[in-house]
Write an enzyme that holds these catalytic residues in place. Structure first.
Site, PDB file in Angstrom:
ATOM      1  N   GLY A 155       0.872  -1.459   0.531  1.00 27.25           N
ATOM      2  CA  GLY A 155      -0.031   0.543   0.044  1.00 27.25           C
ATOM      3  C   GLY A 155       0.817   0.731  -0.198  1.00 27.25           C
ATOM      4  O   GLY A 155       1.833   0.812  -0.228  1.00 27.25           O
ATOM      5  N   ARG A 156       0.325   2.407   0.299  1.00 21.18           N
ATOM      6  CA  ARG A 156       1.048   3.538   0.700  1.00 21.18           C
ATOM      7  C   ARG A 156       2.821   3.130   1.267  1.00 21.18           C
ATOM      8  O   ARG A 156       3.869   3.900   0.770  1.00 21.18           O
ATOM      9  CB  ARG A 156      -0.305   4.649   1.521  1.00 21.18           C
ATOM     10  CG  ARG A 156      -1.019   5.158   0.860  1.00 21.18           C
ATOM     11  CD  ARG A 156      -1.328   6.215   1.255  1.00 21.18           C
ATOM     12  NE  ARG A 156      -1.875   5.687   2.452  1.00 21.18           N
ATOM     13  CZ  ARG A 156      -3.408   5.127   2.811  1.00 21.18           C
ATOM     14  NH1 ARG A 156      -4.580   5.746   1.968  1.00 21.18           N
ATOM     15  NH2 ARG A 156      -4.061   5.115   4.037  1.00 21.18           N
ATOM     16  N   ILE A 157       2.726   2.962   2.187  1.00 24.70           N
ATOM     17  CA  ILE A 157       4.006   2.991   3.149  1.00 24.70           C
ATOM     18  C   ILE A 157       4.804   1.929   2.941  1.00 24.70           C
ATOM     19  O   ILE A 157       5.894   2.153   2.162  1.00 24.70           O
ATOM     20  CB  ILE A 157       3.135   2.780   4.310  1.00 24.70           C
ATOM     21  CG1 ILE A 157       2.938   3.665   5.612  1.00 24.70           C
ATOM     22  CG2 ILE A 157       5.083   2.621   5.410  1.00 24.70           C
ATOM     23  CD1 ILE A 157       2.107   3.760   6.059  1.00 24.70           C
ATOM     24  N   THR A 196       7.760  -2.402  11.143  1.00 23.23           N
ATOM     25  CA  THR A 196       6.995  -0.957  11.135  1.00 23.23           C
ATOM     26  C   THR A 196       5.530  -1.334  11.406  1.00 23.23           C
ATOM     27  O   THR A 196       4.797   0.006  11.514  1.00 23.23           O
ATOM     28  CB  THR A 196       7.237  -0.005  10.905  1.00 23.23           C
ATOM     29  OG1 THR A 196       7.333  -0.238   8.954  1.00 23.23           O
ATOM     30  CG2 THR A 196       8.827   0.526  10.588  1.00 23.23           C
ATOM     31  N   SER A 197       4.492  -2.520  11.322  1.00 18.81           N
ATOM     32  CA  SER A 197       3.478  -2.879  11.253  1.00 18.81           C
ATOM     33  C   SER A 197       2.608  -2.713  12.057  1.00 18.81           C
ATOM     34  O   SER A 197       2.195  -1.398  12.707  1.00 18.81           O
ATOM     35  CB  SER A 197       3.023  -3.613  10.423  1.00 18.81           C
ATOM     36  OG  SER A 197       3.110  -4.901  10.400  1.00 18.81           O
ATOM     37  N   ARG A 198       2.676  -3.853  12.860  1.00 15.74           N
ATOM     38  CA  ARG A 198       1.739  -4.334  13.675  1.00 15.74           C
ATOM     39  C   ARG A 198       2.840  -5.265  14.782  1.00 15.74           C
ATOM     40  O   ARG A 198       2.694  -5.537  13.986  1.00 15.74           O
ATOM     41  CB  ARG A 198       1.013  -3.786  14.000  1.00 15.74           C
ATOM     42  CG  ARG A 198      -0.264  -2.845  14.238  1.00 15.74           C
ATOM     43  CD  ARG A 198      -0.056  -2.011  15.153  1.00 15.74           C
ATOM     44  NE  ARG A 198      -1.438  -1.017  15.425  1.00 15.74           N
ATOM     45  CZ  ARG A 198      -1.201   0.224  14.869  1.00 15.74           C
ATOM     46  NH1 ARG A 198       0.445   0.512  14.277  1.00 15.74           N
ATOM     47  NH2 ARG A 198      -1.567   1.517  13.999  1.00 15.74           N
ATOM     48  N   GLU A 213       3.455  -3.807  23.834  1.00 16.68           N
ATOM     49  CA  GLU A 213       3.928  -2.995  23.824  1.00 16.68           C
ATOM     50  C   GLU A 213       3.627  -2.136  25.254  1.00 16.68           C
ATOM     51  O   GLU A 213       2.269  -1.637  25.873  1.00 16.68           O
ATOM     52  CB  GLU A 213       3.840  -1.609  22.726  1.00 16.68           C
ATOM     53  CG  GLU A 213       4.211  -1.887  21.258  1.00 16.68           C
ATOM     54  CD  GLU A 213       3.756  -1.519  20.268  1.00 16.68           C
ATOM     55  OE1 GLU A 213       3.183  -0.246  20.469  1.00 16.68           O
ATOM     56  OE2 GLU A 213       4.267  -1.674  19.376  1.00 16.68           O
ATOM     57  N   HIS A 252       8.518   2.155  18.932  1.00 19.41           N
ATOM     58  CA  HIS A 252       6.778   2.891  18.183  1.00 19.41           C
ATOM     59  C   HIS A 252       7.046   4.124  18.148  1.00 19.41           C
ATOM     60  O   HIS A 252       6.632   5.142  17.777  1.00 19.41           O
ATOM     61  CB  HIS A 252       5.564   2.052  18.722  1.00 19.41           C
ATOM     62  CG  HIS A 252       4.360   2.211  18.037  1.00 19.41           C
ATOM     63  ND1 HIS A 252       3.708   1.376  17.668  1.00 19.41           N
ATOM     64  CD2 HIS A 252       4.626   2.738  16.943  1.00 19.41           C
ATOM     65  CE1 HIS A 252       2.798   1.771  16.916  1.00 19.41           C
ATOM     66  NE2 HIS A 252       3.054   2.413  16.055  1.00 19.41           N
ATOM     67  N   ALA A 289       7.607   5.128  14.294  1.00 20.27           N
ATOM     68  CA  ALA A 289       8.265   5.540  12.982  1.00 20.27           C
ATOM     69  C   ALA A 289       7.736   6.653  12.374  1.00 20.27           C
ATOM     70  O   ALA A 289       8.114   7.349  11.174  1.00 20.27           O
ATOM     71  CB  ALA A 289       7.143   4.326  12.404  1.00 20.27           C
TER      72      ALA A 289
HETATM   73  C1  DGY Z   1       0.048   4.667  12.491  1.00 20.20           C
HETATM   74  O1  DGY Z   1      -0.828   5.866  13.182  1.00 20.20           O
HETATM   75  O2  DGY Z   1      -1.055   3.824  12.830  1.00 20.20           O
HETATM   76  C2  DGY Z   1       1.050   4.384  13.882  1.00 20.20           C
HETATM   77  O3  DGY Z   1       1.532   2.954  13.967  1.00 20.20           O
HETATM   78  C3  DGY Z   1       1.202   5.611  15.073  1.00 20.20           C
HETATM   79  O4  DGY Z   1       1.513   6.467  14.063  1.00 20.20           O
END
Ligand code: DGY
Length: 326
Positions: free
Chosen positions: A158-160, A239-241, A270, A289, A291
């Site tokens: 997707g976007r990221i 960097t997702s979940r 977390e 967390h 990002a």
């Molecule tokens: C989000 O926006 O979902 C990130 O994990 C925190 O910025």
């Protein structure tokens, strides 16, 4: 009674968001560094017209019951919204908003930084110097893989994921992606990105970066079996979940050399408990967390979350609504 809508904001956010809310609403701000305990959250949301939540606040039936029938909007200060039961909100006519788009590039920057730092062993090198262990230039000291010219596998295009692909292009990397479906050519062609099954992507990639939403389908997507598909030289970036990765399986894979290194912005839970096996591993880099944590991006997220909140309490369509599940 001010006649203004009553809203709860569950943490201090940048002024770009807080100022317009304070000007238009009767604001209850939970200003502590830590999230409000559950009972405090439920007590404070009672009777509110709107609430601005963080990913640490669980919005479920219990929360909605406590809020009462006047609640019109839940505005999440995050692009992810796995902390919110969107269907339950929809069933009660409560609009839900999030902050898509504004954090894309900043999140991809951090994913890239993690990838580079893990590959080139920056935290280990820094510890090595500060521990007074640096005696000379060493031909075999802290060797790692090349990033340039290698293969990156992006899970969730997707976007990221696409923003990360743009960075990988600058390093001359071959780009593979996996998503629910193969994406149209006009999306993937600019990156020269090729579709693979998850297994195929994990087998071929030197670097794997995760960019999926957390859902029942993606929970533990990376587990003991899928880790075994990866190269023993591979680096995993998340960097997702946190729950997208089975952390116990990851710790075992890093310890026994199934994969070479990992770099995590997110963990499960977390914060990660200090006795989690990952914390003791030199080949696992963990940051808290962060990002989206650039000053500019957090300001934009605040403005966007405020715009959703204010639209919601006025009964207007949210600028960036989360659609209820089909
Ligand atoms: C989000 O926006 O979902 C990130 O994990 C925190 O910025």
């Amino acid at each position: 009674m001010s006649g203004k809508p009553r809203v709860l904001v569950t943490r201090r956010i940048p002024d770009e968001g807080l100022d317009p809310i304070a000007a238009a609403c009767e604001l209850d701000l939970w200003a502590d560094e830590l999230p409000p305990p559950r009972d405090e959250l439920l007590r404070r949301v009672a009777g509110c017209d709107g609430v601005l939540t963080l990913l640490t606040d669980k919005v479920d039936d219990g929360f909605l019951d406590a809020a009462g029938p006047g609640l019109r909007v839940v505005s999440n200060y995050a692009v992810g919204f796995d902390n919110i039961d969107v269907a339950a909100c929809a069933a009660r006519g409560v609009a839900v908003g999030n902050t898509p788009g504004v954090l894309t590039e900043t999140t991809a920057d951090l994913a890239w930084a993690l990838l580079m730092a893990a590959a080139r062993r920056l935290p280990e090198g820094d510890r090595y110097v500060r521990d007074g262990r640096w005696k000379t230039w060493g031909p075999l000291l802290l060797l790692g893989p090349d990033v340039h010219g290698s293969t990156i596998g992006i899970v969730g295009f997707g976007r990221i994921g696409q923003a990360l692909a743009r960075r990988a292009q600058g390093f001359g990397m071959r780009i593979l992606y996996h998503d629910v479906n193969e994406l149209p050519d006009d999306v993937t062609r600019p990156f020269g990105a090729s579709y693979r099954s998850l297994e195929g992507l994990l087998e071929e990639s030197d670097f794997v970066s995760l960019h999926v939403n957390l859902s029942p389908v993606t929970r533990h997507l990376i587990n003991a079996t899928s880790l075994r598909w990866m190269k023993p030289t591979a680096v995993l970036v998340n960097t997702s979940r946190g729950p997208v990765v089975d952390q116990a399986a990851l710790a075992a894979a890093l310890r026994d050399g199934t994969i070479w290194a990992a770099a995590l912005d997110v963990t499960d839970p977390e914060p990660i408990p200090m006795d989690d096996p990952l914390v003791g591993l030199d080949n696992c880099l963990i940051v808290p967390h962060i990002a989206s944590a650039s000053r500019t991006t957090r300001g934009k997220m605040a403005a966007m979350a405020a715009a959703n909140l204010l639209a919601g309490v006025r009964g207007e369509p949210l600028p960036t609504p989360v659609a209820p599940p089909a």
